[in-house]
Design a protein around this motif. Sequence first.
Motif, PDB file in Angstrom:
ATOM      1  N   ALA A  23     -17.195  19.220  98.026  1.00  0.00           N
ATOM      2  CA  ALA A  23     -16.282  19.639  96.952  1.00  0.00           C
ATOM      3  C   ALA A  23     -15.263  18.535  96.665  1.00  0.00           C
ATOM      4  CB  ALA A  23     -15.575  20.929  97.338  1.00  0.00           C
ATOM      5  N   ALA A  24     -14.772  17.889  97.729  1.00  0.00           N
ATOM      6  CA  ALA A  24     -13.809  16.804  97.545  1.00  0.00           C
ATOM      7  C   ALA A  24     -14.430  15.654  96.761  1.00  0.00           C
ATOM      8  CB  ALA A  24     -13.324  16.317  98.908  1.00  0.00           C
ATOM      9  N   THR A  25     -15.679  15.313  97.093  1.00  0.00           N
ATOM     10  CA  THR A  25     -16.377  14.243  96.375  1.00  0.00           C
ATOM     11  C   THR A  25     -16.558  14.607  94.914  1.00  0.00           C
ATOM     12  OG1 THR A  25     -17.547  13.572  98.382  1.00  0.00           O
ATOM     13  CG2 THR A  25     -18.496  12.887  96.269  1.00  0.00           C
ATOM     14  N   ARG A  26     -16.959  15.849  94.654  1.00  0.00           N
ATOM     15  CA  ARG A  26     -17.195  16.301  93.283  1.00  0.00           C
ATOM     16  C   ARG A  26     -15.907  16.266  92.462  1.00  0.00           C
ATOM     17  NH1 ARG A  26     -20.783  19.892  90.596  1.00  0.00           N
ATOM     18  NH2 ARG A  26     -20.360  19.586  88.392  1.00  0.00           N
ATOM     19  N   MET A  27     -14.772  16.627  93.075  1.00  0.00           N
ATOM     20  CA  MET A  27     -13.513  16.703  92.353  1.00  0.00           C
ATOM     21  C   MET A  27     -12.750  15.379  92.359  1.00  0.00           C
ATOM     22  SD  MET A  27     -12.109  20.487  93.461  1.00  0.00           S
ATOM     23  CE  MET A  27     -10.654  20.320  92.414  1.00  0.00           C
ATOM     24  N   GLY A  28     -13.201  14.405  93.182  1.00  0.00           N
ATOM     25  CA  GLY A  28     -12.535  13.119  93.228  1.00  0.00           C
ATOM     26  C   GLY A  28     -11.205  13.144  93.962  1.00  0.00           C
ATOM     27  N   VAL A  29     -11.108  14.012  94.990  1.00  0.00           N
ATOM     28  CA  VAL A  29      -9.890  14.111  95.797  1.00  0.00           C
ATOM     29  C   VAL A  29     -10.270  14.002  97.266  1.00  0.00           C
ATOM     30  CG1 VAL A  29      -8.740  15.558  94.072  1.00  0.00           C
ATOM     31  CG2 VAL A  29     -10.031  16.634  95.925  1.00  0.00           C
ATOM     32  N   THR A  30      -9.279  14.018  98.160  1.00  0.00           N
ATOM     33  CA  THR A  30      -9.558  13.948  99.587  1.00  0.00           C
ATOM     34  C   THR A  30      -9.940  15.323 100.131  1.00  0.00           C
ATOM     35  OG1 THR A  30      -7.263  14.388 100.221  1.00  0.00           O
ATOM     36  CG2 THR A  30      -7.886  12.072  99.833  1.00  0.00           C
ATOM     37  N   GLN A  31     -10.632  15.315 101.266  1.00  0.00           N
ATOM     38  CA  GLN A  31     -11.019  16.581 101.882  1.00  0.00           C
ATOM     39  C   GLN A  31      -9.785  17.371 102.321  1.00  0.00           C
ATOM     40  OE1 GLN A  31     -14.214  16.321 104.708  1.00  0.00           O
ATOM     41  NE2 GLN A  31     -13.724  18.276 105.663  1.00  0.00           N
ATOM     42  N   SER A  32      -8.748  16.664 102.762  1.00  0.00           N
ATOM     43  CA  SER A  32      -7.528  17.359 103.179  1.00  0.00           C
ATOM     44  C   SER A  32      -6.873  18.089 102.007  1.00  0.00           C
ATOM     45  CB  SER A  32      -6.542  16.366 103.808  1.00  0.00           C
ATOM     46  OG  SER A  32      -6.151  15.377 102.865  1.00  0.00           O
ATOM     47  N   THR A  33      -7.014  17.529 100.809  1.00  0.00           N
ATOM     48  CA  THR A  33      -6.487  18.204  99.620  1.00  0.00           C
ATOM     49  C   THR A  33      -7.208  19.523  99.387  1.00  0.00           C
ATOM     50  OG1 THR A  33      -5.857  16.115  98.573  1.00  0.00           O
ATOM     51  CG2 THR A  33      -6.131  18.020  97.122  1.00  0.00           C
ATOM     52  N   ILE A  34      -8.532  19.487  99.514  1.00  0.00           N
ATOM     53  CA  ILE A  34      -9.321  20.715  99.359  1.00  0.00           C
ATOM     54  C   ILE A  34      -8.925  21.733 100.420  1.00  0.00           C
ATOM     55  CG2 ILE A  34     -11.646  21.694  99.421  1.00  0.00           C
ATOM     56  CD1 ILE A  34     -11.151  20.033  96.951  1.00  0.00           C
ATOM     57  N   THR A  35      -8.807  21.278 101.672  1.00  0.00           N
ATOM     58  CA  THR A  35      -8.433  22.177 102.769  1.00  0.00           C
ATOM     59  C   THR A  35      -7.072  22.810 102.504  1.00  0.00           C
ATOM     60  OG1 THR A  35      -9.678  20.822 104.342  1.00  0.00           O
ATOM     61  CG2 THR A  35      -8.023  22.311 105.250  1.00  0.00           C
ATOM     62  N   GLN A  36      -6.129  22.023 102.005  1.00  0.00           N
ATOM     63  CA  GLN A  36      -4.793  22.539 101.705  1.00  0.00           C
ATOM     64  C   GLN A  36      -4.840  23.565 100.576  1.00  0.00           C
ATOM     65  OE1 GLN A  36      -1.993  19.552 100.457  1.00  0.00           O
ATOM     66  NE2 GLN A  36      -0.210  20.835 100.806  1.00  0.00           N
ATOM     67  N   HIS A  37      -5.614  23.286  99.526  1.00  0.00           N
ATOM     68  CA  HIS A  37      -5.735  24.238  98.412  1.00  0.00           C
ATOM     69  C   HIS A  37      -6.300  25.571  98.901  1.00  0.00           C
ATOM     70  CE1 HIS A  37      -4.348  21.736  95.278  1.00  0.00           C
ATOM     71  NE2 HIS A  37      -5.434  20.975  95.121  1.00  0.00           N
ATOM     72  N   ILE A  38      -7.352  25.510  99.714  1.00  0.00           N
ATOM     73  CA  ILE A  38      -7.983  26.747 100.195  1.00  0.00           C
ATOM     74  C   ILE A  38      -7.032  27.500 101.111  1.00  0.00           C
ATOM     75  CG2 ILE A  38      -9.919  27.738 101.478  1.00  0.00           C
ATOM     76  CD1 ILE A  38     -10.657  26.499  98.757  1.00  0.00           C
ATOM     77  N   GLY A  39      -6.356  26.766 102.004  1.00  0.00           N
ATOM     78  CA  GLY A  39      -5.402  27.409 102.908  1.00  0.00           C
ATOM     79  C   GLY A  39      -4.283  28.108 102.163  1.00  0.00           C
TER      80      GLY A  39
END
Length: 286
Positions: A23-39
């Motif tokens: 998901a991070a690759t698809r959105m062009g952001v870091t994995q930690s950003t995705i983890t923070q959004h979901i959290g």
Amino acid sequence: MRPNHHQFIAFAYVIREGSFSAAATRMGVTQSTITQHIGNLEKTVGTLLLRRGRDGVELTPTGQEFYDLADRMVSLDAEVSERLEGFNAMKNGRLNVIGNAPQPALRIIATFRQRFPNIQVNFGLYDWSTATNMLRNRLADVGLITDAPVSDAWERIHIESAEYVLYCPNEHPLSGQASVSLKDLQEETVVIPERGSLTRKLLENACRTHAIALERTVTMATFPLMYEAVLQGIGVAVFLCNSSLIKKSVKEIPIREMPQKHETHLIATKDRVGLKLISEFINSVN
């Protein structure tokens, strides 16, 4: 605190792509950003929306409810982006296609790829039950489904009609017959698909209706494996006619107890058919 747009988009892409990293690759952001959004989204909702496992991520019941909304938001976001960018000539993008049989999906994909070679197409082959559930849960952009259920949320485009036939080697004793009965298969090894497939359901119904028992069966996951099993001499197989372009060494014979025509439709949710990628894929049908 109200969840923001980015949290829902991140949540939808984690499910669509199957992992936080994808998901991070698809959105062009870091994995930690995705983890923070979901959290943050889970904190706002007050419960877990997904679980991580060895096979990827899995939605909780609450997560499934929110995913339907999040995926609609992604679709709307994509439509807005397309209009703002003037549909930029289809020079990039990705399309997820699923089906319960390889043909005619591969034929349509080939036509689409000839027109738009820069679009990445992912194709998954699943049993009928899994494929229809994936479409209901919005886990694919387009599905090609035989005897697809009717839904007010789906756009249906008719593709073709086909009947079930017996696949057997040219040298098989049954290959010279104009048609066969299921009774002819009682002494044969019959290659059948997994439970959940439309083929298996219809074959079992026909056997019950005509009081026929097939004692010797071999289960294969998909039609390509079933077809290879026939070529290797493992047994004969029952499947829709013209499911393979490879005709050498194998004959297709009508089955007298299964004469009905079955309709294959291209399925997409109505809120997605206006998207450029999906509308152009639909145009590739003709």
